[in-house]
Design a protein around this motif. Structure first.
Motif, PDB file in Angstrom:
ATOM      1  N   SER A  32      42.457  19.063  25.294  1.00 56.88           N
ATOM      2  CA  SER A  32      41.359  18.621  24.442  1.00 56.88           C
ATOM      3  C   SER A  32      40.686  17.385  25.029  1.00 56.88           C
ATOM      4  O   SER A  32      41.252  16.680  25.870  1.00 56.88           O
ATOM      5  N   GLY A  33      39.448  17.150  24.570  1.00 58.83           N
ATOM      6  CA  GLY A  33      38.692  16.004  25.052  1.00 58.83           C
ATOM      7  C   GLY A  33      37.711  16.399  26.144  1.00 58.83           C
ATOM      8  O   GLY A  33      37.440  17.577  26.385  1.00 58.83           O
ATOM      9  N   PHE A  34      37.157  15.397  26.812  1.00 54.67           N
ATOM     10  CA  PHE A  34      36.207  15.631  27.895  1.00 54.67           C
ATOM     11  C   PHE A  34      36.977  16.020  29.164  1.00 54.67           C
ATOM     12  O   PHE A  34      37.924  15.334  29.555  1.00 54.67           O
ATOM     13  N   LYS A  35      36.552  17.107  29.791  1.00 56.40           N
ATOM     14  CA  LYS A  35      37.256  17.635  30.952  1.00 56.40           C
ATOM     15  C   LYS A  35      36.276  18.052  32.039  1.00 56.40           C
ATOM     16  O   LYS A  35      35.266  18.701  31.761  1.00 56.40           O
ATOM     17  N   GLY A  36      36.587  17.688  33.271  1.00 57.07           N
ATOM     18  CA  GLY A  36      35.930  18.320  34.398  1.00 57.07           C
ATOM     19  C   GLY A  36      36.514  19.704  34.577  1.00 57.07           C
ATOM     20  O   GLY A  36      37.740  19.884  34.515  1.00 57.07           O
ATOM     21  N   ASN A  37      35.664  20.705  34.778  1.00 54.87           N
ATOM     22  CA  ASN A  37      36.150  22.081  34.826  1.00 54.87           C
ATOM     23  C   ASN A  37      36.204  22.602  36.252  1.00 54.87           C
ATOM     24  O   ASN A  37      37.274  22.909  36.771  1.00 54.87           O
TER      25      ASN A  37
END
Length: 335
Positions: free
Chosen positions: A43-48
């Motif tokens: 969860s949260g902001f992630k680089g994909n």
């Protein structure tokens, strides 16, 4: 995950230019939970994904392609673990071509076709199938390009799985025969496959990907995959069904709904991807918005929910899995 068939990638490389370099990246904000309990690491902001794509023509007969994931580079991993495909192709004539290198394993189904940067939520099989392997392909294109038939010999997708489970290093192989084409409103993506899951022991796939074009702005996809090994009942004991409907009310907007159902009651341990005792369903919806005419920026939002039983202790798709995500993808041509 992938991205299918090599012919799609090859078509991108046939541009009569020796060098084309593209950078693409995607980032997401996610909220993922299981039975209401938040998964903090998911969860949260992630680089994909962050990719470098290099492709082009070396001559009228030879073309090449490379896609390397910058986000997968690790000190303890091989450089090529982060390379999805790296191939050299020789086009003998209008009907035959030969390709060597690393590329997608030719197991059919439209869910397997998009590149990882274009995947949002997938069936359990896709998360557990190592779909990029070294090998070679012979490709035959009849009837003015309406169909494409490909035979592939490659490293077994389950060679590393077997080694990890037993500690024994073995040379294991996969054999794949695929057919795709376009016939009016119908676009098939079919294959028959044999992959060693242990030395001299094979799991077999019949994978039938079907895409139907409804008018100019709707597509319906229906994939069916049956898996079987020696001693199994062939149909229905171990299989996946995936359906998707996509609708474009305008050139800038794509709306879609998707569902998958996977079951393995084979009573064997041959299937490492969807393990024995599993019966899991996943449903979801999503939207993509392209603010620019060139479509090199994409905004997306998706939600999915899974329910059922998954016996794989490392499974991604589990009972009461809820996932919401919004994100942005951008692509730029460097050269």
């Amino acid at each position: 995950m992938s991205t299918l068939l090599l012919g799609t990638t090859i078509a991108m490389a046939q541009n009569n230019k020796p060098l084309n370099l593209t950078f693409e990246a995607r980032g997401d904000y996610r909220q993922t939970s299981v039975d209401g309990e938040k998964l903090k690491e998911e969860s949260g902001f992630k680089g994909n994904v962050a990719n470098l794509i290099l492709k082009g023509d070396l001559s009228p007969k030879f073309s090449y392609g490379i896609r390397h994931r910058l986000n997968k580079i690790k000190k303890d991993a091989s450089f090529f673990d982060a390379t999805d495909w790296l191939y050299l192709r020789y086009k003998a004539n209008d009907h035959f071509s030969f390709t060597a290198g690393k590329f997608i394993v030719l197991v059919s189904g439209w869910e397997l076709e998009p590149a990882p940067i274009d995947c949002y939520f997938l069936s359990d099989f896709c998360y557990n199938f190592p779909c990029y392997q070294w090998g070679g392909i012979v490709e035959y294109t009849p009837n003015q390009g309406k169909d494409r038939i490909s035979f592939q010999l490659c490293r077994s997708p389950y060679e590393s799985t077997y080694e990890g489970m037993t500690g024994n290093k073995e040379d294991m192989y996969g054999y794949n025969l695929s057919w795709t084409g376009r016939h009016g409103f119908f676009e098939p993506l079919w294959s028959i496959n044999m992959s060693e899951y242990a030395p001299g022991k094979y799991i077999n796939y019949i994978a039938l990907g079907n895409r139907f074009y409804v008018g100019d702005n709707m597509q319906v996809e229906l994939d069916f995959m049956n898996r079987a090994a020696s001693g199994q009942t062939f149909f229905g004991k171990d299989c996946s069904v995936v359906g998707k409907i996509a609708y474009q009310p305008s050139e800038k907007l794509n709306l879609f709904a998707k569902a998958s159902y996977e079951v393995n009651h084979s009573e064997t341990e041959a299937d490492y991807a969807v393990q024995n005792g599993t019966e899991i369903t996943r449903v979801g919806v999503g939207a993509e918005y392209f603010p620019l005419k060139e479509k090199n920026i994409r905004l997306h939002s998706t939600y999915s929910y899974a329910f059922g039983k998954n016996t794989n202790p490392q499974a991604t798709v589990v009972d009461k899995l809820s996932s919401f995500e919004v994100g942005v993808t951008w692509r730029v041509k460097v050269l």
